[in-house]
Design a protein around this motif. Structure first.
Motif, PDB file in Angstrom:
ATOM      1  N   VAL A  95       0.835  -1.200   0.000  1.00  0.00           N
ATOM      2  CA  VAL A  95       0.000   0.000   0.000  1.00  0.00           C
ATOM      3  C   VAL A  95       0.872   1.253   0.000  1.00  0.00           C
ATOM      4  O   VAL A  95       0.583   2.218  -0.705  1.00  0.00           O
ATOM      5  CB  VAL A  95      -0.986  -0.001   1.188  1.00  0.00           C
ATOM      6  CG1 VAL A  95      -1.642   1.341   1.363  1.00  0.00           C
ATOM      7  CG2 VAL A  95      -2.034  -1.077   0.991  1.00  0.00           C
ATOM      8  N   SER A  96       1.946   1.241   0.766  1.00  0.00           N
ATOM      9  CA  SER A  96       2.808   2.432   0.796  1.00  0.00           C
ATOM     10  C   SER A  96       3.420   2.688  -0.574  1.00  0.00           C
ATOM     11  O   SER A  96       3.633   3.840  -0.959  1.00  0.00           O
ATOM     12  CB  SER A  96       3.902   2.286   1.856  1.00  0.00           C
ATOM     13  OG  SER A  96       4.735   1.181   1.566  1.00  0.00           O
ATOM     14  N   LYS A  97       3.663   1.622  -1.341  1.00  0.00           N
ATOM     15  CA  LYS A  97       4.183   1.795  -2.704  1.00  0.00           C
ATOM     16  C   LYS A  97       3.125   2.433  -3.598  1.00  0.00           C
ATOM     17  O   LYS A  97       3.445   3.296  -4.416  1.00  0.00           O
ATOM     18  CB  LYS A  97       4.641   0.459  -3.282  1.00  0.00           C
ATOM     19  CG  LYS A  97       5.290   0.600  -4.632  1.00  0.00           C
ATOM     20  CD  LYS A  97       5.842  -0.710  -5.138  1.00  0.00           C
ATOM     21  CE  LYS A  97       6.487  -0.508  -6.506  1.00  0.00           C
ATOM     22  NZ  LYS A  97       6.978  -1.774  -7.054  1.00  0.00           N
ATOM     23  N   ILE A  98       1.867   2.022  -3.445  1.00  0.00           N
ATOM     24  CA  ILE A  98       0.777   2.624  -4.228  1.00  0.00           C
ATOM     25  C   ILE A  98       0.726   4.122  -3.956  1.00  0.00           C
ATOM     26  O   ILE A  98       0.696   4.931  -4.888  1.00  0.00           O
ATOM     27  CB  ILE A  98      -0.583   1.979  -3.883  1.00  0.00           C
ATOM     28  CG1 ILE A  98      -0.617   0.521  -4.334  1.00  0.00           C
ATOM     29  CG2 ILE A  98      -1.732   2.771  -4.513  1.00  0.00           C
ATOM     30  CD1 ILE A  98      -1.823  -0.250  -3.826  1.00  0.00           C
ATOM     31  N   VAL A  99       0.715   4.488  -2.694  1.00  0.00           N
ATOM     32  CA  VAL A  99       0.634   5.906  -2.320  1.00  0.00           C
ATOM     33  C   VAL A  99       1.856   6.654  -2.838  1.00  0.00           C
ATOM     34  O   VAL A  99       1.734   7.780  -3.352  1.00  0.00           O
ATOM     35  CB  VAL A  99       0.453   6.068  -0.798  1.00  0.00           C
ATOM     36  CG1 VAL A  99       0.516   7.535  -0.393  1.00  0.00           C
ATOM     37  CG2 VAL A  99      -0.868   5.438  -0.349  1.00  0.00           C
ATOM     38  N   LYS A 100       3.034   6.057  -2.757  1.00  0.00           N
ATOM     39  CA  LYS A 100       4.255   6.707  -3.235  1.00  0.00           C
ATOM     40  C   LYS A 100       4.195   6.951  -4.745  1.00  0.00           C
ATOM     41  O   LYS A 100       4.560   8.036  -5.224  1.00  0.00           O
ATOM     42  CB  LYS A 100       5.479   5.852  -2.882  1.00  0.00           C
ATOM     43  CG  LYS A 100       6.791   6.446  -3.344  1.00  0.00           C
ATOM     44  CD  LYS A 100       7.082   7.748  -2.655  1.00  0.00           C
ATOM     45  CE  LYS A 100       8.424   8.286  -3.103  1.00  0.00           C
ATOM     46  NZ  LYS A 100       8.566   9.705  -2.857  1.00  0.00           N
ATOM     47  N   VAL A 101       3.728   5.977  -5.504  1.00  0.00           N
ATOM     48  CA  VAL A 101       3.619   6.161  -6.954  1.00  0.00           C
ATOM     49  C   VAL A 101       2.615   7.269  -7.268  1.00  0.00           C
ATOM     50  O   VAL A 101       2.859   8.119  -8.129  1.00  0.00           O
ATOM     51  CB  VAL A 101       3.232   4.847  -7.668  1.00  0.00           C
ATOM     52  CG1 VAL A 101       2.950   5.086  -9.147  1.00  0.00           C
ATOM     53  CG2 VAL A 101       4.327   3.804  -7.505  1.00  0.00           C
ATOM     54  N   ILE A 102       1.501   7.291  -6.553  1.00  0.00           N
ATOM     55  CA  ILE A 102       0.501   8.348  -6.775  1.00  0.00           C
ATOM     56  C   ILE A 102       1.075   9.704  -6.385  1.00  0.00           C
ATOM     57  O   ILE A 102       0.839  10.705  -7.071  1.00  0.00           O
ATOM     58  CB  ILE A 102      -0.817   8.023  -6.052  1.00  0.00           C
ATOM     59  CG1 ILE A 102      -1.455   6.786  -6.707  1.00  0.00           C
ATOM     60  CG2 ILE A 102      -1.774   9.209  -6.099  1.00  0.00           C
ATOM     61  CD1 ILE A 102      -2.656   6.236  -5.978  1.00  0.00           C
ATOM     62  N   ASP A 103       1.855   9.763  -5.294  1.00  0.00           N
ATOM     63  CA  ASP A 103       2.568  11.003  -4.936  1.00  0.00           C
ATOM     64  C   ASP A 103       3.433  11.465  -6.104  1.00  0.00           C
ATOM     65  O   ASP A 103       3.460  12.648  -6.446  1.00  0.00           O
ATOM     66  CB  ASP A 103       3.493  10.785  -3.731  1.00  0.00           C
ATOM     67  CG  ASP A 103       2.804  10.819  -2.395  1.00  0.00           C
ATOM     68  OD1 ASP A 103       1.685  11.354  -2.310  1.00  0.00           O
ATOM     69  OD2 ASP A 103       3.411  10.310  -1.428  1.00  0.00           O
ATOM     70  N   ASN A 104       4.153  10.523  -6.705  1.00  0.00           N
ATOM     71  CA  ASN A 104       5.037  10.856  -7.824  1.00  0.00           C
ATOM     72  C   ASN A 104       4.256  11.355  -9.034  1.00  0.00           C
ATOM     73  O   ASN A 104       4.698  12.280  -9.722  1.00  0.00           O
ATOM     74  CB  ASN A 104       5.901   9.651  -8.205  1.00  0.00           C
ATOM     75  CG  ASN A 104       6.929   9.317  -7.147  1.00  0.00           C
ATOM     76  OD1 ASN A 104       7.263  10.132  -6.289  1.00  0.00           O
ATOM     77  ND2 ASN A 104       7.418   8.092  -7.185  1.00  0.00           N
ATOM     78  N   ILE A 105       3.105  10.752  -9.296  1.00  0.00           N
ATOM     79  CA  ILE A 105       2.254  11.212 -10.405  1.00  0.00           C
ATOM     80  C   ILE A 105       1.789  12.637 -10.135  1.00  0.00           C
ATOM     81  O   ILE A 105       1.865  13.505 -11.006  1.00  0.00           O
ATOM     82  CB  ILE A 105       1.069  10.251 -10.629  1.00  0.00           C
ATOM     83  CG1 ILE A 105       1.574   8.916 -11.187  1.00  0.00           C
ATOM     84  CG2 ILE A 105       0.029  10.879 -11.563  1.00  0.00           C
ATOM     85  CD1 ILE A 105       0.531   7.810 -11.228  1.00  0.00           C
ATOM     86  N   ASP A 106       1.292  12.878  -8.913  1.00  0.00           N
ATOM     87  CA  ASP A 106       0.875  14.241  -8.546  1.00  0.00           C
ATOM     88  C   ASP A 106       2.023  15.224  -8.751  1.00  0.00           C
ATOM     89  O   ASP A 106       1.843  16.271  -9.390  1.00  0.00           O
ATOM     90  CB  ASP A 106       0.444  14.295  -7.079  1.00  0.00           C
ATOM     91  CG  ASP A 106      -0.952  13.769  -6.806  1.00  0.00           C
ATOM     92  OD1 ASP A 106      -1.668  13.410  -7.761  1.00  0.00           O
ATOM     93  OD2 ASP A 106      -1.321  13.708  -5.613  1.00  0.00           O
ATOM     94  N   ASP A 107       3.186  14.900  -8.216  1.00  0.00           N
ATOM     95  CA  ASP A 107       4.338  15.793  -8.319  1.00  0.00           C
ATOM     96  C   ASP A 107       4.720  16.043  -9.771  1.00  0.00           C
ATOM     97  O   ASP A 107       5.000  17.177 -10.164  1.00  0.00           O
ATOM     98  CB  ASP A 107       5.543  15.228  -7.565  1.00  0.00           C
ATOM     99  CG  ASP A 107       5.377  15.254  -6.062  1.00  0.00           C
ATOM    100  OD1 ASP A 107       4.472  15.964  -5.557  1.00  0.00           O
ATOM    101  OD2 ASP A 107       6.153  14.552  -5.378  1.00  0.00           O
ATOM    102  N   HIS A 108       4.733  14.992 -10.573  1.00  0.00           N
ATOM    103  CA  HIS A 108       5.110  15.114 -11.984  1.00  0.00           C
ATOM    104  C   HIS A 108       4.151  16.048 -12.731  1.00  0.00           C
ATOM    105  O   HIS A 108       4.592  16.943 -13.452  1.00  0.00           O
ATOM    106  CB  HIS A 108       5.117  13.729 -12.643  1.00  0.00           C
ATOM    107  CG  HIS A 108       5.375  13.751 -14.106  1.00  0.00           C
ATOM    108  ND1 HIS A 108       6.581  14.141 -14.641  1.00  0.00           N
ATOM    109  CD2 HIS A 108       4.570  13.454 -15.166  1.00  0.00           C
ATOM    110  CE1 HIS A 108       6.516  14.077 -15.957  1.00  0.00           C
ATOM    111  NE2 HIS A 108       5.307  13.657 -16.298  1.00  0.00           N
ATOM    112  N   LEU A 109       2.860  15.851 -12.539  1.00  0.00           N
ATOM    113  CA  LEU A 109       1.882  16.675 -13.258  1.00  0.00           C
ATOM    114  C   LEU A 109       1.861  18.106 -12.728  1.00  0.00           C
ATOM    115  O   LEU A 109       1.770  19.062 -13.496  1.00  0.00           O
ATOM    116  CB  LEU A 109       0.503  16.034 -13.201  1.00  0.00           C
ATOM    117  CG  LEU A 109       0.402  14.693 -13.934  1.00  0.00           C
ATOM    118  CD1 LEU A 109      -0.965  14.053 -13.700  1.00  0.00           C
ATOM    119  CD2 LEU A 109       0.680  14.842 -15.423  1.00  0.00           C
ATOM    120  N   ASN A 110       1.969  18.269 -11.422  1.00  0.00           N
ATOM    121  CA  ASN A 110       1.961  19.616 -10.838  1.00  0.00           C
ATOM    122  C   ASN A 110       3.229  20.398 -11.206  1.00  0.00           C
ATOM    123  O   ASN A 110       3.176  21.618 -11.376  1.00  0.00           O
ATOM    124  CB  ASN A 110       1.812  19.541  -9.318  1.00  0.00           C
ATOM    125  CG  ASN A 110       0.457  19.024  -8.909  1.00  0.00           C
ATOM    126  OD1 ASN A 110      -0.524  19.182  -9.613  1.00  0.00           O
ATOM    127  ND2 ASN A 110       0.400  18.367  -7.774  1.00  0.00           N
TER     128      ASN A 110
END
Length: 115
Positions: A95-110
């Motif tokens: 689960v922490s990996k899922i959240v980390k990847v989503i964090d990275n997606i947010d950061d990349h797009l923002n």
């Protein structure tokens, strides 16, 4: 290679990472939501499906469509707080990996908004 195409490739890689993390956590094999569920107007379709369904059948599919069309990527993304909330009761380590990847997606797009 121009920056927009590079951003597309980076997002494509992140979506693959997200799929892998969802599979490892056992939440990729969720049921296909009905057409009515997909038609929800609520954020994250919270009223009609689980967050893992939304990730797989809405978010990932929308991003894939954008990538396939070569369309402009969103420049604002705030999925990570919902992911943190939705997966907080899971005890599975992935689960922490899922959240980390989503964090990275947010950061990349923002970050595109700042370029």
């Amino acid at each position: 290679m121009n920056n927009e195409f590079e951003n597309h490739y980076v997002l494509a890689d992140m979506l693959l990472e997200l799929e892998i993390a969802l599979r490892e956590c056992g939440v990729w094999e969720c049921d296909q939501p009905s057409l009515e569920a997909l038609a929800s107007v609520e954020p994250f379709c919270i009223d009609t499906m689980d967050f893992s369904q939304w990730l797989r059948f809405v978010m990932i599919e929308r991003f894939k469509s954008i990538l396939e069309a070569g369309a402009t990527l969103p420049t604002r993304c705030q999925i990570s707080p919902m992911a943190t909330e939705a997966f907080k009761l899971y005890s599975h380590g992935h689960v922490s990996k899922i959240v980390k990847v989503i964090d990275n997606i947010d950061d990349h797009l923002n970050r595109q908004n700042q370029d």
